[in-house]
Motif scaffolding. Structure first.
Motif, PDB file in Angstrom:
ATOM      1  N   ILE A   1      21.385 -10.528   4.080  1.00  0.00           N
ATOM      2  CA  ILE A   1      22.847 -10.504   4.106  1.00  0.00           C
ATOM      3  C   ILE A   1      23.335 -11.775   3.431  1.00  0.00           C
ATOM      4  N   SER A   2      24.293 -11.619   2.549  1.00  0.00           N
ATOM      5  CA  SER A   2      24.809 -12.759   1.792  1.00  0.00           C
ATOM      6  C   SER A   2      25.685 -13.630   2.671  1.00  0.00           C
ATOM      7  N   ARG A   3      25.639 -14.931   2.374  1.00  0.00           N
ATOM      8  CA  ARG A   3      26.440 -15.915   3.106  1.00  0.00           C
ATOM      9  C   ARG A   3      27.345 -16.639   2.116  1.00  0.00           C
ATOM     10  N   TYR A   4      28.604 -16.799   2.496  1.00  0.00           N
ATOM     11  CA  TYR A   4      29.574 -17.442   1.618  1.00  0.00           C
ATOM     12  C   TYR A   4      30.425 -18.427   2.403  1.00  0.00           C
ATOM     13  N   ASP A   5      30.950 -19.427   1.685  1.00  0.00           N
ATOM     14  CA  ASP A   5      31.955 -20.333   2.227  1.00  0.00           C
ATOM     15  C   ASP A   5      33.282 -19.887   1.636  1.00  0.00           C
ATOM     16  N   PRO A   6      34.134 -19.220   2.420  1.00  0.00           N
ATOM     17  CA  PRO A   6      35.382 -18.685   1.859  1.00  0.00           C
ATOM     18  C   PRO A   6      36.339 -19.766   1.377  1.00  0.00           C
ATOM     19  N   THR A   7      36.196 -21.003   1.855  1.00  0.00           N
ATOM     20  CA  THR A   7      37.108 -22.071   1.435  1.00  0.00           C
ATOM     21  C   THR A   7      36.813 -22.540   0.015  1.00  0.00           C
ATOM     22  N   ARG A   8      35.714 -22.068  -0.556  1.00  0.00           N
ATOM     23  CA  ARG A   8      35.377 -22.395  -1.951  1.00  0.00           C
ATOM     24  C   ARG A   8      35.648 -21.211  -2.881  1.00  0.00           C
ATOM     25  N   MET A   9      36.327 -20.193  -2.348  1.00  0.00           N
ATOM     26  CA  MET A   9      36.609 -18.973  -3.112  1.00  0.00           C
ATOM     27  C   MET A   9      38.072 -18.590  -2.938  1.00  0.00           C
ATOM     28  N   ALA A  10      38.643 -17.953  -3.950  1.00  0.00           N
ATOM     29  CA  ALA A  10      39.988 -17.393  -3.805  1.00  0.00           C
ATOM     30  C   ALA A  10      39.904 -16.203  -2.852  1.00  0.00           C
ATOM     31  N   CYS A  11      41.013 -15.865  -2.227  1.00  0.00           N
ATOM     32  CA  CYS A  11      41.036 -14.756  -1.272  1.00  0.00           C
ATOM     33  C   CYS A  11      40.534 -13.463  -1.916  1.00  0.00           C
ATOM     34  N   ALA A  12      40.968 -13.196  -3.143  1.00  0.00           N
ATOM     35  CA  ALA A  12      40.529 -11.980  -3.839  1.00  0.00           C
ATOM     36  C   ALA A  12      39.012 -11.984  -4.052  1.00  0.00           C
ATOM     37  N   GLN A  13      38.425 -13.152  -4.282  1.00  0.00           N
ATOM     38  CA  GLN A  13      36.971 -13.247  -4.455  1.00  0.00           C
ATOM     39  C   GLN A  13      36.249 -12.988  -3.135  1.00  0.00           C
ATOM     40  N   VAL A  14      36.806 -13.490  -2.039  1.00  0.00           N
ATOM     41  CA  VAL A  14      36.225 -13.241  -0.711  1.00  0.00           C
ATOM     42  C   VAL A  14      36.233 -11.742  -0.432  1.00  0.00           C
ATOM     43  N   GLN A  15      37.374 -11.100  -0.639  1.00  0.00           N
ATOM     44  CA  GLN A  15      37.491  -9.670  -0.400  1.00  0.00           C
ATOM     45  C   GLN A  15      36.575  -8.866  -1.324  1.00  0.00           C
ATOM     46  N   ALA A  16      36.445  -9.300  -2.577  1.00  0.00           N
ATOM     47  CA  ALA A  16      35.567  -8.603  -3.528  1.00  0.00           C
ATOM     48  C   ALA A  16      34.103  -8.729  -3.121  1.00  0.00           C
ATOM     49  N   ALA A  17      33.702  -9.897  -2.618  1.00  0.00           N
ATOM     50  CA  ALA A  17      32.318 -10.100  -2.170  1.00  0.00           C
ATOM     51  C   ALA A  17      32.004  -9.180  -0.989  1.00  0.00           C
ATOM     52  N   ILE A  18      32.938  -9.064  -0.065  1.00  0.00           N
ATOM     53  CA  ILE A  18      32.739  -8.171   1.085  1.00  0.00           C
ATOM     54  C   ILE A  18      32.651  -6.724   0.614  1.00  0.00           C
ATOM     55  N   ALA A  19      33.550  -6.319  -0.297  1.00  0.00           N
ATOM     56  CA  ALA A  19      33.534  -4.946  -0.808  1.00  0.00           C
ATOM     57  C   ALA A  19      32.236  -4.659  -1.555  1.00  0.00           C
ATOM     58  N   ARG A  20      31.752  -5.623  -2.328  1.00  0.00           N
ATOM     59  CA  ARG A  20      30.528  -5.448  -3.119  1.00  0.00           C
ATOM     60  C   ARG A  20      29.290  -5.376  -2.238  1.00  0.00           C
ATOM     61  N   ASP A  21      29.196  -6.290  -1.260  1.00  0.00           N
ATOM     62  CA  ASP A  21      27.985  -6.392  -0.432  1.00  0.00           C
ATOM     63  C   ASP A  21      28.026  -5.488   0.799  1.00  0.00           C
ATOM     64  N   GLY A  22      29.207  -5.045   1.199  1.00  0.00           N
ATOM     65  CA  GLY A  22      29.335  -4.204   2.385  1.00  0.00           C
ATOM     66  C   GLY A  22      29.486  -4.999   3.659  1.00  0.00           C
ATOM     67  N   ALA A  23      28.650  -6.018   3.826  1.00  0.00           N
ATOM     68  CA  ALA A  23      28.722  -6.909   4.993  1.00  0.00           C
ATOM     69  C   ALA A  23      28.249  -8.289   4.556  1.00  0.00           C
ATOM     70  N   VAL A  24      28.956  -9.325   4.982  1.00  0.00           N
ATOM     71  CA  VAL A  24      28.596 -10.702   4.624  1.00  0.00           C
ATOM     72  C   VAL A  24      28.820 -11.613   5.830  1.00  0.00           C
ATOM     73  N   ILE A  25      28.209 -12.773   5.761  1.00  0.00           N
ATOM     74  CA  ILE A  25      28.479 -13.844   6.719  1.00  0.00           C
ATOM     75  C   ILE A  25      29.406 -14.832   6.018  1.00  0.00           C
ATOM     76  N   LEU A  26      30.537 -15.137   6.633  1.00  0.00           N
ATOM     77  CA  LEU A  26      31.438 -16.163   6.118  1.00  0.00           C
ATOM     78  C   LEU A  26      31.361 -17.357   7.052  1.00  0.00           C
ATOM     79  N   ARG A  27      31.087 -18.523   6.484  1.00  0.00           N
ATOM     80  CA  ARG A  27      30.911 -19.750   7.273  1.00  0.00           C
ATOM     81  C   ARG A  27      31.841 -20.821   6.711  1.00  0.00           C
ATOM     82  N   TYR A  28      32.607 -21.450   7.599  1.00  0.00           N
ATOM     83  CA  TYR A  28      33.561 -22.472   7.178  1.00  0.00           C
ATOM     84  C   TYR A  28      33.798 -23.442   8.329  1.00  0.00           C
ATOM     85  N   GLN A  29      34.416 -24.568   8.028  1.00  0.00           N
ATOM     86  CA  GLN A  29      34.697 -25.594   9.035  1.00  0.00           C
ATOM     87  C   GLN A  29      36.015 -25.276   9.741  1.00  0.00           C
ATOM     88  N   SER A  30      36.021 -25.470  11.051  1.00  0.00           N
ATOM     89  CA  SER A  30      37.231 -25.277  11.844  1.00  0.00           C
ATOM     90  C   SER A  30      38.295 -26.269  11.393  1.00  0.00           C
TER      91      SER A  30
END
Length: 117
Positions: free
Chosen positions: A29-58
């Motif tokens: 399963i792919s892991r991404y830091d959404p704070t280093r991506m535009a919102c559209a890129q985050v949504q596209a990664a989820i759509a492409r991979d089906g399921a992802v782990i998003l990890r970011y700092q509180s």
């Protein structure tokens, strides 16, 4: 070795190979830091991979990492779960709309009328 013993050994090897392959797929399963991506890129990664782990700092508690599994559709949720709206920070937005799986709890009145996606 008898033919029965040989077929048992072959069956055991095939079973072991299948278990190994399925375990490998479950961990891929792919892991991404959404704070280093535009919102559209985050949504596209989820759509492409089906399921992802998003990890970011509180943002409320500095140094505290937050993470969860986000999905493109209910097909990536377990039985008894539905796709539920969620929000994560992205490089260009404070709240990027995404979805994650949520267990249905019929004690919660909001869960009584959830329509499948």
């Amino acid at each position: 070795m008898t033919s029965f013993a040989k077929s048992c050994v072959k069956s055991g090897l095939v079973l072991a190979a299948l278990v190994t392959l399925s375990a490998g797929q479950a961990q891929a399963i792919s892991r991404y830091d959404p704070t280093r991506m535009a919102c559209a890129q985050v949504q596209a990664a989820i759509a492409r991979d089906g399921a992802v782990i998003l990890r970011y700092q509180s943002r409320r508690t500095p140094g505290l990492p937050l993470y969860d599994r986000y999905v493109a559709s209910r097909a990536f949720c377990d039985a008894g779960e539905v796709r539920d709206p969620a929000y994560v920070p992205s490089a260009d937005r404070d709240s990027c709309p995404v979805y994650k799986c949520k267990k249905l709890e019929f004690d919660d009145p909001r869960d009584r009328f959830i329509m499948p996606d």
